[in-house]
Design an enzyme around this catalytic site. Structure first.
Site, PDB file in Angstrom:
ATOM      1  CG  HIS A   1      38.562 -34.281  58.705  1.00  0.00           C
ATOM      2  ND1 HIS A   1      39.161 -35.102  57.839  1.00  0.00           N
ATOM      3  CD2 HIS A   1      39.764 -33.761  59.259  1.00  0.00           C
ATOM      4  CE1 HIS A   1      39.949 -35.525  57.249  1.00  0.00           C
ATOM      5  NE2 HIS A   1      41.278 -35.042  59.201  1.00  0.00           N
ATOM      6  CB  SER A   2      41.477 -31.170  57.050  1.00  0.00           C
ATOM      7  OG  SER A   2      43.016 -31.489  56.471  1.00  0.00           O
ATOM      8  CE1 TYR A   3      38.231 -25.904  51.696  1.00  0.00           C
ATOM      9  CE2 TYR A   3      36.663 -27.856  51.877  1.00  0.00           C
ATOM     10  CZ  TYR A   3      36.997 -26.728  51.006  1.00  0.00           C
ATOM     11  OH  TYR A   3      36.118 -26.079  50.028  1.00  0.00           O
TER      12      TYR A   3
END
Lengths: 241, 241, 241
Positions: free
Chosen positions: B73-75
């Site tokens: 997720h994301s980073y």
């Protein structure tokens, strides 16, 4: 009661549209699912675009269909555009469903990213009759992304080699779609990645229609397989007055 | 039964993924929710990207996990990309969920608009240990837009200061994601404004994957909080064969 | 309990927002639906933008409304931006619903594609009082695409000629929306083709707000007619803390 003619995409046949036709018929409409010349079992895969268009023109003329809502999927967008140009008096509305929208002089490959053109060139060159098939991983990931692996496999087995000249022949039109007097709709399924979404169906191709009615829903390129009932509803919304 | 490893985003911990893990486990799968080095309670916030990636590599190796569906997720997209590069034999599929997709030599900040980089630079410079936190109004409006104010406040209190070097360190990869042999999916939540949508997750970052499976649904950046059951369903669709 | 003021779009009146106001009131809120000067039955269609804004400013001041959630649809985005500039102390949050977002010195026509400007120029020039109406086919296909033909016809008959100067007058603002201290939300209906989606509402216009809360749902430009209950829910999500 309205008259629908559903024109399938590349590698498909009219028979594969039957699960979409049935729920439209259940609403009382007359629905036809012809197979385009070049995709029928015994057809020469060297069939070109003009003959492909001609087969749908002939289908409509032979049955004396009028006031037709003419629906085209993907490659079928080439066919319905050409058909409306040849038979303006018989078509009430064009419905493009994640479909190519050609202007005069364009071919399908003009609207496809270069890496697909290169792939199709290579596959057709290796074919004895200038046919193309889609590699299974592309079908599974980019076309059937909203299905499980078993459905991706089962539907792949129903496809037929596609006459590649229909992707490379330029279409001849007396007017571009934006100038055609017929009414137009565009159905866009929002998870369709058969074209990369940075170079996608809508609004890039839909806006070539000029004034048109947008209908959208969730699904991939092959909702005829993954959600035919939803597709039928969207075709009715796109086709109604 | 499949093996999922869920890799959280910046400011989060593995514990915050438990509401997502549970419904996936209810389908009979094995689901792990490690916390990345640098985000664990006692961790030095000067942790860099290589150590962060190394902690997930070690997590998988120590448990001898194989055939892993690795979700970031994301980073976490930085972390799963690096992990797949270090452990190619153990990963079946990479699933990016509104996640960064780095090529060799890129850092996370290379994919973020300049006003966020300027904000993070200022916040980290004022921190004793090069950590960044997100200002509450950005969390509430751009990350938790699909929640009410109470949920935005309650979840903000669960976040932890993030090691900023993991945003500024360039990743080292032996191949870019598009060339990696592993299968890839991208889950895009359509109301995610953690990145401005004019410079957004999909298709800008997703298409760096080459051939990938797109899965989309409605929600913001923090569906792990606002709709964990829907997220779990989408992870299963993204991860299945 | 919160106070909502719903500001209609071009060709509409406040009365046409009543089906949206009712479900918001059912949640216990106070909801006002004024008609902008220039759109009221006896109004001079030569009304300009400043007078139009002034009428909503006066509406709020006369009722001594405070802590207002000020919602604007389409052209109404011009009005709520000007109102917030004149009455900063009374507005809690601006909610743009597929609405124009002007910076200081811009007029509505600056945000509209040239073919619409040309159409409006021609229609207003042929009008005795500088009013514009929308041609029925555009209303049916591009505004009411999510409705059937009967609903498109019935709603068209409720519209009133719009004062064209409100499209061509530049707005005067002491600060651009991105710099305004008030909170902001943008509601985007994903099938809205009143603007062509290649030059659309979101993110092109929404991102002029700076930090804002995005709320999205399925529907066309006229969800006040086609789905007022869904619109009311989205206004509450956009307006809540």
């Amino acid at each position: 009661m309205a008259t629908y003619v559903l024109v399938h995409g590349a590698w498909h046949t009219g028979e594969l549209m039957e699960d979409v036709a049935r729920p439209i018929r259940d609403h009382g409409h007359d629905v036809h699912t012809p197979t385009i010349a070049g995709n029928r079992p015994g057809d020469d895969r060297r069939t070109g675009l003009e003959a492909a268009i001609g087969s749908i023109v002939a289908f409509i003329e032979e049955r004396e269909l009028t006031d037709v809502i003419l629906v085209g999927h993907s490659y079928g967008g080439m066919i319905i555009t050409g058909t409306a140009d040849r038979l303006p008096g018989r078509i009430r509305r064009l419905v493009y469903w994640n479909a190519f929208v050609p202007n005069d002089g364009e071919c399908l490959n003009d609207m496809v990213p270069p890496h697909y053109v290169a792939l199709f060139d290579a596959v057709s060159a290796a074919s004895p009759d200038n046919a193309v098939m889609l590699p299974p991983p592309i079908w599974r990931e980019a076309f059937m992304n909203d299905a499980d692996g078993a459905a991706a496999q089962a539907t792949y087995e129903k496809l037929n080699p596609h006459p590649y000249a229909t992707f490379t022949d330029a279409i001849r039109l007396s007017a571009n779609p934006a100038e055609m007097e017929v009414a137009k709709s565009y159905i866009n399924f929002t998870e369709d990645t058969a074209l990369p979404q940075s170079l996608g169906w809508h609004p890039r191709l839909s806006e070539k229609l000029g004034l048109f009615r947008l209908v959208q829903a969730s699904g991939g390129h092959e909702v005829c397989f993954t959600n035919p009932t939803l597709l039928a509803e969207k075709i009715i919304e796109a086709g109604r007055d």
